[in-house]
Scaffold this motif. Structure first.
Motif, PDB file in Angstrom:
ATOM      1  N   PRO A 188      69.666  27.654  19.853  1.00 58.44           N
ATOM      2  CA  PRO A 188      68.508  28.495  19.520  1.00 58.44           C
ATOM      3  C   PRO A 188      68.686  29.166  18.158  1.00 58.44           C
ATOM      4  O   PRO A 188      69.785  29.521  17.759  1.00 58.44           O
ATOM      5  CB  PRO A 188      68.465  29.526  20.645  1.00 58.44           C
ATOM      6  N   VAL A 189      67.579  29.298  17.466  1.00 55.02           N
ATOM      7  CA  VAL A 189      67.581  29.963  16.162  1.00 55.02           C
ATOM      8  C   VAL A 189      67.460  31.459  16.404  1.00 55.02           C
ATOM      9  O   VAL A 189      66.614  31.902  17.182  1.00 55.02           O
ATOM     10  CB  VAL A 189      66.405  29.461  15.296  1.00 55.02           C
ATOM     11  N   PRO A 190      68.323  32.262  15.752  1.00 52.12           N
ATOM     12  CA  PRO A 190      68.240  33.716  15.931  1.00 52.12           C
ATOM     13  C   PRO A 190      66.850  34.246  15.559  1.00 52.12           C
ATOM     14  O   PRO A 190      66.239  33.759  14.599  1.00 52.12           O
ATOM     15  CB  PRO A 190      69.305  34.266  14.979  1.00 52.12           C
ATOM     16  N   PRO A 191      66.350  35.245  16.297  1.00 53.01           N
ATOM     17  CA  PRO A 191      65.008  35.793  16.028  1.00 53.01           C
ATOM     18  C   PRO A 191      64.804  36.233  14.578  1.00 53.01           C
ATOM     19  O   PRO A 191      63.728  36.041  14.032  1.00 53.01           O
ATOM     20  CB  PRO A 191      64.901  36.976  16.994  1.00 53.01           C
ATOM     21  N   GLN A 192      65.830  36.800  13.958  1.00 52.86           N
ATOM     22  CA  GLN A 192      65.685  37.252  12.574  1.00 52.86           C
ATOM     23  C   GLN A 192      65.429  36.068  11.643  1.00 52.86           C
ATOM     24  O   GLN A 192      64.595  36.150  10.740  1.00 52.86           O
ATOM     25  CB  GLN A 192      66.921  38.018  12.115  1.00 52.86           C
ATOM     26  N   GLU A 193      66.105  34.942  11.869  1.00 54.24           N
ATOM     27  CA  GLU A 193      65.877  33.758  11.038  1.00 54.24           C
ATOM     28  C   GLU A 193      64.483  33.188  11.255  1.00 54.24           C
ATOM     29  O   GLU A 193      63.836  32.725  10.316  1.00 54.24           O
ATOM     30  CB  GLU A 193      66.932  32.688  11.331  1.00 54.24           C
TER      31      GLU A 193
END
Length: 133
Positions: free
Chosen positions: A4-9
């Motif tokens: 999963p891609v971090p929310p900030q990214e």
């Protein structure tokens, strides 16, 4: 399966995408939360994060959406208004894809409908006005 891609990214990618669409003249200054009821009413490009991915789609103005839906429900799917709706959706889907590809984004089309799932822009893709070496 990709991690999963971090929310900030994801948020940074969505913000960069909105900025690039704004640079292309397709988007007004971004509002704090997209999509919103305002977007659907006004139409135009919408950038949003869903299910751990950044998406972009084109929404027709509510006036055209509502008229088209009413005609289809009435069995009049060959009406000129329905044709206009379909023409706009196809043309703007194609335009968004061309513009975003030109900005270096990697696009994935959905299995159904219109819009794109977006991956970050690549640095090795020339942009308009860039001198090729």
């Amino acid at each position: 399966m990709n991690p999963p891609v971090p929310p900030q990214e994801l948020q940074e990618l969505a913000d960069r995408l909105r900025s690039d669409l704004e640079s292309a003249g397709l988007l007004q200054a971004p509002s704090p939360a997209l999509p919103s009821a305002h977007d659907e009413t006004q139409g135009g490009p919408v950038v949003y994060i869903d299910n751990g991915q950044v998406h972009v789609d084109w929404l027709c103005h509510a006036r055209l959406n509502d008229a088209t839906l009413a005609l289809i429900e009435a069995g009049r799917d060959q009406d000129t208004t329905v044709h206009r709706y379909e023409t706009v959706r196809i043309a703007m889907h194609t335009a968004l894809g061309c513009i975003l590809h030109g900005f270096g984004y990697r696009l994935s089309a959905p299995h159904f409908g219109y819009g794109y799932t977006i991956q970050p822009a690549r640095d090795d893709v020339p942009v308009a006005g860039q001198q090729l070496v």
